[in-house]
Write a protein that holds these residues in place. Structure first.
Motif, PDB file in Angstrom:
ATOM      1  N   MET A   1      36.109  45.323  87.450  1.00  0.00           N
ATOM      2  CA  MET A   1      34.959  44.760  86.478  1.00  0.00           C
ATOM      3  C   MET A   1      35.215  45.003  84.942  1.00  0.00           C
ATOM      4  O   MET A   1      36.482  46.084  84.744  1.00  0.00           O
ATOM      5  N   ASP A   2      36.203  44.083  84.207  1.00  0.00           N
ATOM      6  CA  ASP A   2      36.079  44.558  82.682  1.00  0.00           C
ATOM      7  C   ASP A   2      35.247  45.434  81.880  1.00  0.00           C
ATOM      8  O   ASP A   2      34.015  44.966  82.192  1.00  0.00           O
ATOM      9  N   LYS A   3      36.256  45.574  80.687  1.00  0.00           N
ATOM     10  CA  LYS A   3      35.371  46.445  79.744  1.00  0.00           C
ATOM     11  C   LYS A   3      34.498  45.757  79.077  1.00  0.00           C
ATOM     12  O   LYS A   3      35.154  44.112  78.767  1.00  0.00           O
ATOM     13  N   THR A   4      33.699  45.870  78.316  1.00  0.00           N
ATOM     14  CA  THR A   4      33.332  45.873  77.026  1.00  0.00           C
ATOM     15  C   THR A   4      33.757  46.111  75.972  1.00  0.00           C
ATOM     16  O   THR A   4      33.985  46.943  75.412  1.00  0.00           O
ATOM     17  N   THR A   5      34.643  44.783  75.473  1.00  0.00           N
ATOM     18  CA  THR A   5      35.382  44.973  73.843  1.00  0.00           C
ATOM     19  C   THR A   5      34.548  44.560  72.791  1.00  0.00           C
ATOM     20  O   THR A   5      33.795  43.934  72.656  1.00  0.00           O
ATOM     21  N   TYR A   6      34.235  45.428  71.918  1.00  0.00           N
ATOM     22  CA  TYR A   6      33.354  45.485  70.747  1.00  0.00           C
ATOM     23  C   TYR A   6      34.608  45.185  69.534  1.00  0.00           C
ATOM     24  O   TYR A   6      35.599  46.402  69.453  1.00  0.00           O
ATOM     25  N   TRP A   7      34.401  43.885  68.889  1.00  0.00           N
ATOM     26  CA  TRP A   7      35.820  43.501  67.861  1.00  0.00           C
ATOM     27  C   TRP A   7      35.023  44.078  66.364  1.00  0.00           C
ATOM     28  O   TRP A   7      33.486  43.755  65.597  1.00  0.00           O
ATOM     29  N   HIS A  28      35.890  38.307  73.149  1.00  0.00           N
ATOM     30  CA  HIS A  28      37.331  38.415  73.734  1.00  0.00           C
ATOM     31  C   HIS A  28      38.572  37.881  72.339  1.00  0.00           C
ATOM     32  O   HIS A  28      37.921  37.372  71.578  1.00  0.00           O
ATOM     33  N   ALA A  29      39.929  37.989  73.115  1.00  0.00           N
ATOM     34  CA  ALA A  29      40.540  37.869  71.796  1.00  0.00           C
ATOM     35  C   ALA A  29      40.468  36.318  71.663  1.00  0.00           C
ATOM     36  O   ALA A  29      41.162  36.582  70.364  1.00  0.00           O
ATOM     37  N   ALA A  30      40.395  35.550  72.292  1.00  0.00           N
ATOM     38  CA  ALA A  30      40.905  33.981  72.422  1.00  0.00           C
ATOM     39  C   ALA A  30      38.982  33.458  71.012  1.00  0.00           C
ATOM     40  O   ALA A  30      39.451  32.861  70.775  1.00  0.00           O
ATOM     41  N   ASP A  31      38.025  35.019  71.460  1.00  0.00           N
ATOM     42  CA  ASP A  31      37.112  34.103  70.425  1.00  0.00           C
ATOM     43  C   ASP A  31      37.616  34.293  69.460  1.00  0.00           C
ATOM     44  O   ASP A  31      36.447  33.897  68.255  1.00  0.00           O
ATOM     45  N   PHE A  32      38.395  35.116  68.593  1.00  0.00           N
ATOM     46  CA  PHE A  32      38.860  34.741  67.217  1.00  0.00           C
ATOM     47  C   PHE A  32      40.560  34.677  67.207  1.00  0.00           C
ATOM     48  O   PHE A  32      40.666  35.052  65.869  1.00  0.00           O
ATOM     49  N   GLY A  33      40.655  33.940  67.323  1.00  0.00           N
ATOM     50  CA  GLY A  33      41.575  33.355  67.370  1.00  0.00           C
ATOM     51  C   GLY A  33      43.548  33.753  68.031  1.00  0.00           C
ATOM     52  O   GLY A  33      44.393  33.895  67.417  1.00  0.00           O
ATOM     53  N   ASN A  34      42.402  34.950  69.153  1.00  0.00           N
ATOM     54  CA  ASN A  34      43.291  35.402  69.783  1.00  0.00           C
ATOM     55  C   ASN A  34      44.343  36.711  68.812  1.00  0.00           C
ATOM     56  O   ASN A  34      45.394  35.886  68.455  1.00  0.00           O
ATOM     57  N   VAL A  50      38.253  47.365  69.407  1.00  0.00           N
ATOM     58  CA  VAL A  50      39.547  47.098  69.040  1.00  0.00           C
ATOM     59  C   VAL A  50      39.416  46.444  67.339  1.00  0.00           C
ATOM     60  O   VAL A  50      37.991  45.957  66.888  1.00  0.00           O
ATOM     61  N   ALA A  51      39.966  46.282  66.671  1.00  0.00           N
ATOM     62  CA  ALA A  51      39.568  45.945  65.354  1.00  0.00           C
ATOM     63  C   ALA A  51      41.198  45.115  64.889  1.00  0.00           C
ATOM     64  O   ALA A  51      42.589  45.378  65.264  1.00  0.00           O
ATOM     65  N   VAL A  52      40.672  44.712  63.654  1.00  0.00           N
ATOM     66  CA  VAL A  52      41.852  43.359  63.657  1.00  0.00           C
ATOM     67  C   VAL A  52      41.470  43.145  61.773  1.00  0.00           C
ATOM     68  O   VAL A  52      40.214  42.631  61.649  1.00  0.00           O
ATOM     69  N   ASP A  53      42.087  42.533  61.097  1.00  0.00           N
ATOM     70  CA  ASP A  53      42.085  41.821  59.844  1.00  0.00           C
ATOM     71  C   ASP A  53      42.081  40.636  60.113  1.00  0.00           C
ATOM     72  O   ASP A  53      43.186  40.047  61.264  1.00  0.00           O
ATOM     73  N   VAL A  54      40.877  39.344  59.576  1.00  0.00           N
ATOM     74  CA  VAL A  54      40.814  38.072  59.761  1.00  0.00           C
ATOM     75  C   VAL A  54      40.947  37.304  58.824  1.00  0.00           C
ATOM     76  O   VAL A  54      39.892  38.567  57.809  1.00  0.00           O
ATOM     77  N   ALA A  55      41.292  36.574  58.620  1.00  0.00           N
ATOM     78  CA  ALA A  55      41.697  35.750  57.312  1.00  0.00           C
ATOM     79  C   ALA A  55      39.937  35.260  56.584  1.00  0.00           C
ATOM     80  O   ALA A  55      39.258  35.522  55.476  1.00  0.00           O
TER      81      ALA A  55
END
Length: 252
Positions: A1-7, A28-34, A50-55
């Motif tokens: 079972m896949d883990k729930t990923t909070y962005w 998922h990563a694809a939801d935010f432009g991978n 998971v954390a990421v900077d976005v434009a």
């Protein structure tokens, strides 16, 4: 079972947050432009953050950009800690895109929190800046001071960064003397707090007044004085260890 990923998505020093659910967006990563430079902030058998900077922020129903400080009020200390860790990791990644030794673009190390230079092998780990906070007491009186950088009217305990080659105890004595000209004794550890503004680790102490006249340091301390519990000025927000330190002193 896949883990729930909070962005934990950051744009211009704000995070996207679902205030109604007191959580970060799920997807998922694809939801935010991978995003290729995403960082794992925390992971358990059930979920990961998971954390990421976005434009720019994606359009997610119910999600709003908020400050890191606001998350404490919206969701409490545990989610605030996650937001703080994410912020510090994103700052570290952004500030180490190039090697500090040879200038080569760095790459993320897969199995540890480090940025590696592929040319010279230099590793850059997340930076922490330890800072000591001291609440000085003289009987019931508390020594509180005001920095020109504080919100209007706010007074707090004294604090300063630890210098190279210095112990926490030496820093406490030096900072109090430098900032207000007072000597201290009987230093007692209270607690610590990661403080992501931008990358501090606050270590808080109680201390007893041992002599000297309050003399605020020009440029660093706008005002300082002794305050009785019934005459306290405006205090720091509950999110900070400074407020917990003062509240603990008042409770004893």
């Amino acid at each position: 079972m896949d883990k729930t990923t909070y962005w934990i998505l950051r744009c211009e020093h704000r995070l996207l947050f679902l205030a109604d659910g007191a959580q970060f967006p799920v997807g998922h990563a694809a939801d935010f432009g991978n995003p290729e430079r995403a960082l794992i902030v925390s992971e358990s058998p059930e979920c990961r953050h998971v954390a990421v900077d976005v434009a720019e922020f994606p359009k997610i129903p119910g999600a709003e950009p908020v400050s890191v400080r606001a998350i404490f009020t919206l969701a409490g200390p545990e989610i605030f800690a996650l937001a703080g860790r994410a912020t510090q990791l994103l700052d570290w990644q952004a500030n180490h895109r190039y090697c500090g030794r040879c200038g080569t673009p760095t790459e993320i190390v897969a199995d540890e929190p480090a940025m590696r230079c592929p040319a010279c092998g230099l590793l850059a780990y997340p930076r922490l800046s330890p800072a000591v906070m001291v609440l000085v007491r003289d009987g019931e009186r508390l020594l509180l001071a005001r920095s020109p950088h504080f919100k209007p009217g706010v007074y707090s305990a004294l604090a300063g960064f630890v210098e190279p080659g210095e112990t926490l105890e030496q820093c406490a004595v030096r900072e109090v003397c430098e900032e207000v000209g007072v000597e201290i004794a009987n230093l007692r550890y209270f607690s610590s707090q990661p403080w992501p503004f931008p990358n501090s680790l606050m270590i808080a102490f109680f201390a007893d007044y041992a002599g000297g006249t309050i003399t605020p340091q020009p440029g660093e301390i706008e005002d300082a004085g002794w305050y009785l519990p019934a005459e306290l000025p405006l205090l720091p927000d509950p999110v900070s260890i400074a407020r917990r330190l003062i509240d603990a002193a008042l409770a004893t």
